[in-house]
Design a protein around this motif. Structure first.
Motif, PDB file in Angstrom:
ATOM      1  N   GLY A 249      -3.943  -1.163   5.924  1.00 22.64           N
ATOM      2  CA  GLY A 249      -3.507  -2.219   6.820  1.00 22.64           C
ATOM      3  C   GLY A 249      -2.011  -2.451   6.788  1.00 22.64           C
ATOM      4  N   LYS A 250      -1.640  -3.728   6.731  1.00 27.55           N
ATOM      5  CA  LYS A 250      -0.224  -4.096   6.795  1.00 27.55           C
ATOM      6  C   LYS A 250       0.550  -3.646   5.568  1.00 27.55           C
ATOM      7  CE  LYS A 250       1.455  -7.734   9.714  1.00 27.55           C
ATOM      8  NZ  LYS A 250       1.709  -9.163   9.896  1.00 27.55           N
ATOM      9  N   ALA A 251      -0.110  -3.610   4.422  1.00 29.84           N
ATOM     10  CA  ALA A 251       0.565  -3.149   3.205  1.00 29.84           C
ATOM     11  C   ALA A 251       0.980  -1.690   3.355  1.00 29.84           C
ATOM     12  CB  ALA A 251      -0.346  -3.332   1.997  1.00 29.84           C
ATOM     13  N   LYS A 252       0.149  -0.910   4.005  1.00 24.76           N
ATOM     14  CA  LYS A 252       0.493   0.499   4.246  1.00 24.76           C
ATOM     15  C   LYS A 252       1.673   0.594   5.218  1.00 24.76           C
ATOM     16  CE  LYS A 252      -1.553   4.957   5.373  1.00 24.76           C
ATOM     17  NZ  LYS A 252      -2.830   5.692   5.574  1.00 24.76           N
ATOM     18  N   LYS A 253       1.670  -0.276   6.248  1.00 21.61           N
ATOM     19  CA  LYS A 253       2.800  -0.306   7.185  1.00 21.61           C
ATOM     20  C   LYS A 253       4.102  -0.599   6.447  1.00 21.61           C
ATOM     21  CE  LYS A 253       0.831  -1.647  11.648  1.00 21.61           C
ATOM     22  NZ  LYS A 253       0.859  -2.676  12.705  1.00 21.61           N
TER      23      LYS A 253
END
Length: 637
Positions: A249-253
């Motif tokens: 999710g956003k952590a990967k982004k």
């Protein structure tokens, strides 16, 4: 020497103060404390004097016991002040919080306590109080007693207050870092997220150990912020590469965003692979990168899309590819976000091609539903999109080459209705240039007659910065990648006095231009400290505007009051002269808003009374009681 009896005596004397001297003879505890003092009397004349005073207090026939009691208490307090000591049996260690500020010696405790209470408690009115105090007495917020409360206020339920406090803490510099790191909870809420943002803004790579230490236990938005903060250190490249594989999710982004900021072959290869598979995601990550390879990659992605659009629109947009062209234009609009902060050569090449494409009749005729805003206006056509973006590119990177590019685009493409959208960017370029722009702006306004609102938007970035003691251009630019606004501020090289001031006032050579009064809120932001001639000239202008009629009267009066303008003659009378119906609360509001001395305000109030008494029928309440109320209002001024 054991001075415990002195402390006991002090406590008993305080009790007598409360109970009253009439009960002295019945206070057996005071007698016992006096007896305990006797062994100490031989040690020092001060102890002997205290013992003597206490015995006189206890004697039944002593007169003036109230004064004697006060003298005894004063002497005991003075003695104890000289006897204090500190003893620590354990091993000494440095304080965990160091260099967090200073005590403002002349700050009344009442002010410090009021600020702390407003920062730590809830309730209406505290936001306006804090912002006013920070504006009037910013030095108070540097007091070490207030800083912990400011850190706590980062979690305030009122978001505007928390955001302002975040800005104030960021301005304090690295001295605030220990307080921000103390008690940090990586699983916390918005307060902890703001802490990370301040630490990152102040310390950058120097706080890398903190980011790495907190990361394993972090969650949600705090984890995302900590991952993104790893971009500051090249040593984090291997960990960022691993996080891309393990996060979701956003952590990967955020891992991609941080990796894109690494100036390395590994980062370039990783983002290159992502661009080949998912160019839109790659563009998002490249938005935050300032590396040279990121500029080259963004230029390549945009150039490939422009090649396709130029080919598809060369001979007109055929019905079967209209939808594809619209989608590509929407993608191009998104890709322009990635040009922020990129090299000037990349921005120049891409903007020139986009501007040329926007001039094509095939593109200009694409006024389709995809470009309509909620009001049904054609607001998102390519040229206007580019004009808005160019303003942002310049605001982020105001060097000479970027200024030259903006003025070039305005000269080449600013002659159409849609091309007028380049004017705010051109105005910003002029504000950032060394050459005086007032004559250029006069010519542009006379030649094109821009909408007043557009002129206001172009100039509203200009204001006086009291801290830097210069005019600056300032704005907030939204980052789609980071989902937050970034504040930019640059000194303006323009001389605001003289012709430029006349332009803002809408006055020249005896003429009054149609924008007169519409730029007055810009003028209110451009009042330099210490320039009395400029201030007097501007206040006289605001005074004339206040007397012109009802529009904006409270704004003008507020400015005049702020700078201590001494007159108000004609403001209230002109406001009410042509009004058909007048209420008491409206009269009260205007009278309370008046600038000037008390004498000037009462004189204007008397003139207003004459006007209203002479035409009483315009009052909603025509009774004698109403007239008496108005007279009372005037007398209270």
């Amino acid at each position: 020497m054991d001075i415990t009896p002195v402390y006991e005596l002090k406590a008993r004397l305080r009790a007598v103060t409360i109970a009253g001297t009439n009960l002295l003879g019945e206070d057996f505890r005071l007698k016992r404390a006096a007896e305990a003092m006797q062994p100490l009397e031989a040690a020092s004349p001060v102890f002997a004097r205290i013992g003597e005073l206490v015995r006189r207090l206890l004697e039944p026939g002593t007169e003036g016991k109230e004064g004697l009691l006060l003298e005894t208490i004063t002497l005991v307090d003075a003695l104890l002040c000289t006897q204090g000591e500190v003893a620590v049996t354990e091993e000494l260690s440095p304080l965990s919080v160091d260099n967090t500020g200073r005590v403002i010696n002349n700050a009344p405790y009442s002010e410090v306590k009021a600020i702390v209470d407003a920062l730590t408690n809830s309730g209406g009115g505290r936001y306006s109080y804090l912002t006013e105090m920070h504006q009037r007495k910013p030095e108070l917020f540097d007091d070490y007693r207030i800083k912990p409360a400011m850190v706590k206020a980062l979690g305030a339920s009122y978001a505007e207050l928390a955001d302002d406090v975040q800005g104030w803490l960021t301005q304090m510099g690295s001295s605030i870092l220990p307080l921000l790191e103390k008690g940090f909870d990586p699983k916390g809420k918005k307060e902890m997220l703001r802490r990370v943002e301040i630490i990152e803004a102040l310390a950058g790579a120097e706080a890398n150990e903190f980011y790495l230490k907190q990361l394993p236990d972090s969650e949600k938005e705090i984890r995302q912020a900590l991952i993104y903060a790893l971009r500051h250190c090249p040593e984090n490249e291997e960990q960022l590469s691993a996080l891309i594989k393990t996060e979701k999710g956003k952590a990967k982004k955020m891992a991609y965003y941080a990796y894109a900021c690494q100036d390395s072959d590994g980062a370039r290869e990783c983002l290159g692979k992502l661009a080949a598979k998912k160019p839109h995601e790659a563009i998002d990550a490249l938005c935050v990168s300032g590396t040279e390879w990121a500029s080259e990659m963004v230029q390549k992605i945009i150039s490939e899309l422009l090649d396709k659009l130029e080919k598809d629109t060369a001979a007109g947009v055929k019905p079967d590819i209209q939808e594809a062209v619209i989608q590509d234009l929407n993608r191009l609009g998104d890709y322009m976000e990635a040009l922020k902060g990129k090299s000037v050569s990349t921005v120049r090449q891409c903007c020139r091609r986009i501007a040329a494409l926007a001039e094509r009749p095939q593109i200009m005729k694409l006024k389709l539903a995809a470009y309509l805003d909620q009001r049904g206006n054609v607001d998102h056509i390519l040229k206007r999109q580019l004009a808005r973006r160019v303003w942002e590119y310049l605001a982020l990177c105001p060097d000479e080459e970027m200024i030259s590019l903006v003025l070039e685009l305005y000269q080449n493409y600013g002659n159409s209705k849609e091309g007028d959208a380049f004017f705010p960017a051109a105005m910003l370029a002029k504000l950032l240039s060394e050459e005086d722009c007032s004559q250029w702006l006069w010519k542009e306004l006379e030649r094109k007659q821009f909408a007043v609102q557009q002129l206001y938007n172009a100039l509203s970035v200009l204001c006086w910065d009291a801290g830097r003691r210069t005019w600056v251009v300032t704005a907030r630019i939204y980052s789609m990648a980071l989902e937050k606004s970034i504040r930019v501020l640059h000194p303006s090289r323009q001389r605001v006095e003289g012709d430029f001031l006349q332009l803002l006032m809408g006055e020249k050579d005896g003429r009054t231009y149609k924008w007169a009064g519409r730029l007055d809120r810009v003028l209110g932001n451009c009042i330099p400290d210490g320039d009395s001639d400029y201030e007097n000239r501007l206040m006289e202008y605001f005074y004339r505007r206040a007397k012109d009629g009802s529009e904006g009267i409270f704004y003008y009066c507020g400015q005049l009051k702020q700078y201590g303008f001494p007159r108000c003659e004609g403001i209230a009378t002109e406001y009410f002269r042509n009004k058909k119906q007048i209420s008491a609360w409206e009269i009260s509001n205007i009278l309370n808003a008046l600038p000037g001395t008390d004498e000037a305000k009462r004189a204007e109030g008397q003139e207003l009374l004459k006007l209203l008494k002479g035409d009483r029928k315009r009052l909603r309440d025509t009774s004698d009681t109403m007239i008496e109320r108005l007279e009372a209002m005037v007398l209270s001024l």
